[in-house]
Motif scaffolding. Structure first.
Motif, PDB file in Angstrom:
ATOM      1  N   ALA A 131       0.846  -1.193   0.000  1.00 47.82           N
ATOM      2  CA  ALA A 131       0.000   0.000   0.000  1.00 47.82           C
ATOM      3  C   ALA A 131       0.880   1.240   0.000  1.00 47.82           C
ATOM      4  O   ALA A 131       1.988   1.230   0.544  1.00 47.82           O
ATOM      5  CB  ALA A 131      -0.931   0.002   1.212  1.00 47.82           C
ATOM      6  N   ASN A 132       0.378   2.303  -0.614  1.00 44.99           N
ATOM      7  CA  ASN A 132       1.091   3.578  -0.692  1.00 44.99           C
ATOM      8  C   ASN A 132       0.130   4.710  -0.386  1.00 44.99           C
ATOM      9  O   ASN A 132      -1.059   4.639  -0.731  1.00 44.99           O
ATOM     10  CB  ASN A 132       1.674   3.776  -2.093  1.00 44.99           C
ATOM     11  CG  ASN A 132       2.763   2.775  -2.420  1.00 44.99           C
ATOM     12  OD1 ASN A 132       3.908   2.949  -2.036  1.00 44.99           O
ATOM     13  ND2 ASN A 132       2.401   1.706  -3.121  1.00 44.99           N
ATOM     14  N   ALA A 133       0.640   5.763   0.240  1.00 47.05           N
ATOM     15  CA  ALA A 133      -0.210   6.910   0.571  1.00 47.05           C
ATOM     16  C   ALA A 133       0.627   8.176   0.670  1.00 47.05           C
ATOM     17  O   ALA A 133       1.770   8.148   1.143  1.00 47.05           O
ATOM     18  CB  ALA A 133      -0.955   6.680   1.889  1.00 47.05           C
ATOM     19  N   ALA A 134       0.048   9.280   0.212  1.00 45.37           N
ATOM     20  CA  ALA A 134       0.638  10.607   0.406  1.00 45.37           C
ATOM     21  C   ALA A 134      -0.210  11.352   1.427  1.00 45.37           C
ATOM     22  O   ALA A 134      -1.447  11.292   1.385  1.00 45.37           O
ATOM     23  CB  ALA A 134       0.682  11.370  -0.911  1.00 45.37           C
ATOM     24  N   TRP A 135       0.462  12.055   2.339  1.00 50.17           N
ATOM     25  CA  TRP A 135      -0.206  12.804   3.409  1.00 50.17           C
ATOM     26  C   TRP A 135       0.240  14.255   3.283  1.00 50.17           C
ATOM     27  O   TRP A 135       1.399  14.576   3.532  1.00 50.17           O
ATOM     28  CB  TRP A 135       0.168  12.221   4.772  1.00 50.17           C
ATOM     29  CG  TRP A 135       0.008  10.728   4.832  1.00 50.17           C
ATOM     30  CD1 TRP A 135       0.948   9.781   4.509  1.00 50.17           C
ATOM     31  CD2 TRP A 135      -1.168  10.006   5.199  1.00 50.17           C
ATOM     32  NE1 TRP A 135       0.430   8.523   4.669  1.00 50.17           N
ATOM     33  CE2 TRP A 135      -0.868   8.626   5.092  1.00 50.17           C
ATOM     34  CE3 TRP A 135      -2.443  10.393   5.616  1.00 50.17           C
ATOM     35  CZ2 TRP A 135      -1.787   7.630   5.382  1.00 50.17           C
ATOM     36  CZ3 TRP A 135      -3.366   9.400   5.913  1.00 50.17           C
ATOM     37  CH2 TRP A 135      -3.042   8.047   5.793  1.00 50.17           C
ATOM     38  N   TYR A 154       1.551   4.014  -8.673  1.00 53.92           N
ATOM     39  CA  TYR A 154       1.771   3.388  -7.369  1.00 53.92           C
ATOM     40  C   TYR A 154       0.480   3.151  -6.596  1.00 53.92           C
ATOM     41  O   TYR A 154       0.520   2.697  -5.456  1.00 53.92           O
ATOM     42  CB  TYR A 154       2.743   4.250  -6.543  1.00 53.92           C
ATOM     43  CG  TYR A 154       4.086   4.388  -7.221  1.00 53.92           C
ATOM     44  CD1 TYR A 154       5.093   3.457  -7.003  1.00 53.92           C
ATOM     45  CD2 TYR A 154       4.335   5.430  -8.119  1.00 53.92           C
ATOM     46  CE1 TYR A 154       6.315   3.563  -7.646  1.00 53.92           C
ATOM     47  CE2 TYR A 154       5.552   5.541  -8.769  1.00 53.92           C
ATOM     48  CZ  TYR A 154       6.538   4.607  -8.534  1.00 53.92           C
ATOM     49  OH  TYR A 154       7.750   4.704  -9.180  1.00 53.92           O
ATOM     50  N   ASP A 155      -0.652   3.460  -7.223  1.00 53.99           N
ATOM     51  CA  ASP A 155      -1.956   3.254  -6.599  1.00 53.99           C
ATOM     52  C   ASP A 155      -2.015   3.899  -5.216  1.00 53.99           C
ATOM     53  O   ASP A 155      -2.599   3.357  -4.277  1.00 53.99           O
ATOM     54  CB  ASP A 155      -2.263   1.755  -6.494  1.00 53.99           C
ATOM     55  CG  ASP A 155      -3.742   1.492  -6.271  1.00 53.99           C
ATOM     56  OD1 ASP A 155      -4.565   2.300  -6.730  1.00 53.99           O
ATOM     57  OD2 ASP A 155      -4.070   0.483  -5.623  1.00 53.99           O
ATOM     58  N   ALA A 156      -1.374   5.055  -5.080  1.00 50.97           N
ATOM     59  CA  ALA A 156      -1.304   5.731  -3.787  1.00 50.97           C
ATOM     60  C   ALA A 156      -2.584   6.507  -3.508  1.00 50.97           C
ATOM     61  O   ALA A 156      -3.157   7.127  -4.403  1.00 50.97           O
ATOM     62  CB  ALA A 156      -0.109   6.684  -3.757  1.00 50.97           C
ATOM     63  N   SER A 157      -3.012   6.474  -2.260  1.00 47.03           N
ATOM     64  CA  SER A 157      -4.117   7.332  -1.837  1.00 47.03           C
ATOM     65  C   SER A 157      -3.557   8.715  -1.515  1.00 47.03           C
ATOM     66  O   SER A 157      -2.431   8.846  -1.025  1.00 47.03           O
ATOM     67  CB  SER A 157      -4.821   6.745  -0.617  1.00 47.03           C
ATOM     68  OG  SER A 157      -3.950   6.692   0.498  1.00 47.03           O
ATOM     69  N   ILE A 158      -4.323   9.747  -1.809  1.00 48.54           N
ATOM     70  CA  ILE A 158      -3.908  11.133  -1.560  1.00 48.54           C
ATOM     71  C   ILE A 158      -4.773  11.676  -0.426  1.00 48.54           C
ATOM     72  O   ILE A 158      -6.003  11.722  -0.535  1.00 48.54           O
ATOM     73  CB  ILE A 158      -4.069  12.004  -2.819  1.00 48.54           C
ATOM     74  CG1 ILE A 158      -3.379  11.340  -4.024  1.00 48.54           C
ATOM     75  CG2 ILE A 158      -3.518  13.397  -2.569  1.00 48.54           C
ATOM     76  CD1 ILE A 158      -1.891  11.105  -3.863  1.00 48.54           C
ATOM     77  N   ASN A 159      -4.125  12.071   0.666  1.00 46.48           N
ATOM     78  CA  ASN A 159      -4.846  12.471   1.874  1.00 46.48           C
ATOM     79  C   ASN A 159      -4.376  13.838   2.346  1.00 46.48           C
ATOM     80  O   ASN A 159      -3.174  14.098   2.406  1.00 46.48           O
ATOM     81  CB  ASN A 159      -4.595  11.455   2.996  1.00 46.48           C
ATOM     82  CG  ASN A 159      -4.836  10.026   2.559  1.00 46.48           C
ATOM     83  OD1 ASN A 159      -5.954   9.542   2.607  1.00 46.48           O
ATOM     84  ND2 ASN A 159      -3.783   9.340   2.111  1.00 46.48           N
ATOM     85  N   LYS A 160      -5.323  14.708   2.689  1.00 52.76           N
ATOM     86  CA  LYS A 160      -4.987  16.011   3.255  1.00 52.76           C
ATOM     87  C   LYS A 160      -5.300  15.998   4.746  1.00 52.76           C
ATOM     88  O   LYS A 160      -6.369  15.553   5.166  1.00 52.76           O
ATOM     89  CB  LYS A 160      -5.753  17.120   2.542  1.00 52.76           C
ATOM     90  CG  LYS A 160      -5.303  17.320   1.099  1.00 52.76           C
ATOM     91  CD  LYS A 160      -5.774  18.643   0.527  1.00 52.76           C
ATOM     92  CE  LYS A 160      -5.160  18.893  -0.845  1.00 52.76           C
ATOM     93  NZ  LYS A 160      -5.524  20.228  -1.382  1.00 52.76           N
ATOM     94  N   LEU A 161      -4.332  16.487   5.534  1.00 51.35           N
ATOM     95  CA  LEU A 161      -4.466  16.481   6.984  1.00 51.35           C
ATOM     96  C   LEU A 161      -4.113  17.848   7.552  1.00 51.35           C
ATOM     97  O   LEU A 161      -3.317  18.596   6.968  1.00 51.35           O
ATOM     98  CB  LEU A 161      -3.520  15.451   7.612  1.00 51.35           C
ATOM     99  CG  LEU A 161      -3.812  13.963   7.414  1.00 51.35           C
ATOM    100  CD1 LEU A 161      -2.706  13.143   8.079  1.00 51.35           C
ATOM    101  CD2 LEU A 161      -5.163  13.588   7.990  1.00 51.35           C
ATOM    102  N   ASP A 162      -4.688  18.141   8.706  1.00 53.91           N
ATOM    103  CA  ASP A 162      -4.297  19.319   9.474  1.00 53.91           C
ATOM    104  C   ASP A 162      -3.094  18.924  10.320  1.00 53.91           C
ATOM    105  O   ASP A 162      -3.234  18.271  11.354  1.00 53.91           O
ATOM    106  CB  ASP A 162      -5.456  19.773  10.359  1.00 53.91           C
ATOM    107  CG  ASP A 162      -5.094  20.980  11.222  1.00 53.91           C
ATOM    108  OD1 ASP A 162      -3.954  21.489  11.088  1.00 53.91           O
ATOM    109  OD2 ASP A 162      -5.937  21.399  12.043  1.00 53.91           O
ATOM    110  N   PHE A 163      -1.893  19.283   9.867  1.00 49.73           N
ATOM    111  CA  PHE A 163      -0.682  18.875  10.576  1.00 49.73           C
ATOM    112  C   PHE A 163      -0.565  19.522  11.953  1.00 49.73           C
ATOM    113  O   PHE A 163       0.249  19.091  12.774  1.00 49.73           O
ATOM    114  CB  PHE A 163       0.558  19.203   9.740  1.00 49.73           C
ATOM    115  CG  PHE A 163       0.817  18.230   8.612  1.00 49.73           C
ATOM    116  CD1 PHE A 163      -0.110  17.256   8.271  1.00 49.73           C
ATOM    117  CD2 PHE A 163       2.000  18.290   7.886  1.00 49.73           C
ATOM    118  CE1 PHE A 163       0.127  16.360   7.235  1.00 49.73           C
ATOM    119  CE2 PHE A 163       2.261  17.401   6.849  1.00 49.73           C
ATOM    120  CZ  PHE A 163       1.318  16.431   6.520  1.00 49.73           C
TER     121      PHE A 163
END
Length: 413
Positions: A131-135, A154-163
């Protein structure tokens, strides 16, 4: 750097999606079919294998004491994914270090996209998850072309977060735990205000031995640790025909899983030679010679039952810089303008791993995280003894391509 008593395992993983099998129940293996590569794909694979071996060797060199357990495949795929955000000499330096210097970015990406599904289909009895993910910090502008590459190849999920939210690390850690079946529960404990983007790759492997060990034959015995003291640990035992090779420096045995698509290669240094020295002498030519020299032999195997975890902490950036990727970590020189017009550099490369080996088989996992900061702020008829009762190397690989998933230097048990 954290001191660990255990061993050094090296793992490389290529992939972007996953197969999930939640039970350890033994399946009937489907006949193995070799992964067929084109000439161009074979050339890319050969180059990536050089990185796998060199990365393992350099991490062993960086290790101060104790054991090492890493996944070169997870590291390679995570770094290759974010190489899509590099420009100019930053991108070229990263590609060259990963073994792709003679290939285009598209060839590198296409190779990963091809290889992972093929690895997942290689053995129906093996549970292989990638699994791959961008944060991304929720206010930080990231170019769509970069996120498209992460998703497409890379079938990565793209996620936005409040750092700024103290619970954001929990979101990333929950993803790690879910995608490693709970083996890696934490990769990050806090987010420094300078970070704007993280990329994570998770690798999970679970396979039954083709010939499982009988627990009734397992018993305690002495393991000669590299530090000089002897530990009483549980050894699994069996006599079976395995692929084997020996020379003046090393004895090798290959223990297959399932339909034999994947296997663990254990490298036991000759008496008087340390496992660390064997690891530091390893190169791709030696590895290829080992693999080509294996032949069937009847062995009496005595193998440790063990479980260990490892965290690279601050080891990976110095190693990758020595290998040629230093510009990516330089706040003044790094160019990741294909990620954002706001200057970034890589401030974190870290990996957490875990492995468990017992009578039924092997379960192993790795999570790699990359953080981007703002630039400012012949068989003998008699069984051959193969008794793994002193420090050794081990490698888990796929048969037809030779892709190395894991490798290890076991010094303390």
């Amino acid at each position: 750097m954290k001191s660990l008593s255990g061993f050094c395992i090296f793992a490389v993983l290529f992939g972007f999606s996953f197969i999930s099998c939640s039970k350890w129940d033994r399946k009937s293996p489907i006949d193995r079919q070799d992964i067929v590569l084109t000439k161009a794909q074979q050339e890319v694979l050969d180059s990536s294998q050089v990185f796998a071996i060199d990365f393992f060797k350099e991490m062993c060199r960086e290790l101060e004491k104790g054991n090492l357990f890493i996944s070169p495949l997870s590291a390679s795929m995570a770094l290759s994914a974010v190489t899509n955000g590099g420009a100019g000499t930053t991108m070229e330096g990263m590609k060259a270090t990963l073994g792709f210097g003679n290939f285009s970015l598209e060839q590198m990406n296409d190779f990963y996209k091809m290889l992972v599904p093929a690895l997942k289909k290689a053995d129906n009895t093996v549970d292989l998850l990638v699994a791959n993910a961008a944060w991304i910090e929720q206010t930080f502008p990231v170019k769509e072309s970069f996120t498209n590459s992460l998703q497409d190849y890379y079938d990565a999920s793209i996620n936005k977060l409040d750092f700024n939210d103290p619970k954001s690390p929990d979101v990333i850690n929950a993803w790690c735990s879910e995608n490693t079946k709970g083996m890696i529960k934490e990769i990050i404990d806090r987010i420094d205000p300078a970070y704007r983007l993280f990329y994570t790759n998770a690798l999970y492997f679970k396979g039954d031995w083709k010939s499982t060990f009988d627990k009734k034959d397992s018993r305690k015995g002495p393991f000669q640790n590299a530090s000089g003291h002897t530990s009483q640990i549980v050894f699994m035992e069996q006599t079976q025909t395995l692929r084997y090779y020996t020379n003046k420096k090393v004895a090798l045995a290959e223990l297959p899983y399932g339909n034999e698509a994947f296997s663990m290669v254990v490298a036991l240094p000759a008496e008087g030679m340390s496992a660390e020295d064997l690891a530091l002498s390893l190169d791709i030519a030696t590895w290829n010679d080992w693999m080509e020299s294996l032949y069937p032999a009847t062995l009496h195997v005595r193998m440790p039952r063990f479980e260990l975890a490892f965290d690279t902490e601050d080891m990976m950036i110095p190693v990758l810089a020595r290998m040629g990727m230093g510009i990516a970590f330089d706040p003044l020189m790094a160019d990741f303008s294909h990620i954002s017009d706001i200057p970034l550099f890589i401030g974190m490369v870290k990996q957490s791993t875990r492995i468990q080996v017992d009578e039924k088989g092997t379960e192993a996992a790795a999570v790699t995280i990359i953080g981007f900061e703002l630039t400012s702020a012949g068989p003998d008829p008699q069984p051959i003894p193969f008794h793994v009762d002193r420090p050794f190397l081990l490698f888990i690989k796929e048969k037809s391509t030779g892709t190395i998933l894991f490798s290890g230097l076991i010094k303390e048990l």
